[in-house]
Design a protein around this motif. Structure first.
Motif, PDB file in Angstrom:
ATOM      1  N   THR A  91      -1.389   9.308  -8.903  1.00 48.28           N
ATOM      2  CA  THR A  91      -0.824   7.990  -9.182  1.00 48.28           C
ATOM      3  C   THR A  91       0.075   8.064 -10.403  1.00 48.28           C
ATOM      4  OG1 THR A  91      -2.598   7.259 -10.633  1.00 48.28           O
ATOM      5  CG2 THR A  91      -2.917   6.899  -8.280  1.00 48.28           C
ATOM      6  N   GLN A  92       0.845   7.026 -10.597  1.00 48.76           N
ATOM      7  CA  GLN A  92       1.760   6.980 -11.732  1.00 48.76           C
ATOM      8  C   GLN A  92       1.323   5.986 -12.804  1.00 48.76           C
ATOM      9  OE1 GLN A  92       4.309   9.173 -12.055  1.00 48.76           O
ATOM     10  NE2 GLN A  92       3.490  10.041 -10.173  1.00 48.76           N
ATOM     11  N   SER A  93       0.281   5.219 -12.537  1.00 53.03           N
ATOM     12  CA  SER A  93      -0.153   4.223 -13.520  1.00 53.03           C
ATOM     13  C   SER A  93      -1.674   4.126 -13.527  1.00 53.03           C
ATOM     14  CB  SER A  93       0.445   2.851 -13.185  1.00 53.03           C
ATOM     15  OG  SER A  93      -0.203   2.280 -12.062  1.00 53.03           O
TER      16      SER A  93
ATOM     17  N   MET B 139       0.221   7.185 -20.287  1.00 55.19           N
ATOM     18  CA  MET B 139       0.653   6.585 -19.031  1.00 55.19           C
ATOM     19  C   MET B 139       1.438   5.315 -19.341  1.00 55.19           C
ATOM     20  SD  MET B 139      -2.550   7.199 -16.452  1.00 55.19           S
ATOM     21  CE  MET B 139      -3.724   6.285 -17.399  1.00 55.19           C
TER      22      MET B 139
END
Length: 80
Positions: free
Chosen positions: A2-4, A26
């Motif tokens: 995931t990115q977040s 993040m």
């Protein structure tokens, strides 16, 4: 992957992974906050969390363990 942090929390609730690799840095919330949220949720609080990050100061390492991480690995890392 995931990115977040928010996305990681939602996916972990559904996917129930065996382990989580979590960066401290993040975009929406730091990994320490994400780890705290994981540890408060009975559906996902038993999943081991390993921090894998460029943060390498002692205060960051200690905080990683304080919030519930089981290991703290700094990047870049090299095999011996």
């Amino acid at each position: 992957m995931t990115q977040s942090g928010k996305e990681a929390i939602e996916i972990a609730k559904v996917a129930n992974p065996d382990i989580i690799l979590l960066d401290v840095m993040m975009p929406d919330m730091d990994g320490f906050e994400v780890c705290k949220i994981f540890k408060k949720d009975s559906k996902i609080n038993d999943i081991p969390i390993i921090f894998l990050t460029m943060k390498n100061e002692l205060k960051d390492i200690l905080k990683g363990f304080e919030v519930g991480g089981v290991d703290f690995i700094t990047k870049p890392f090299h095999e011996s």
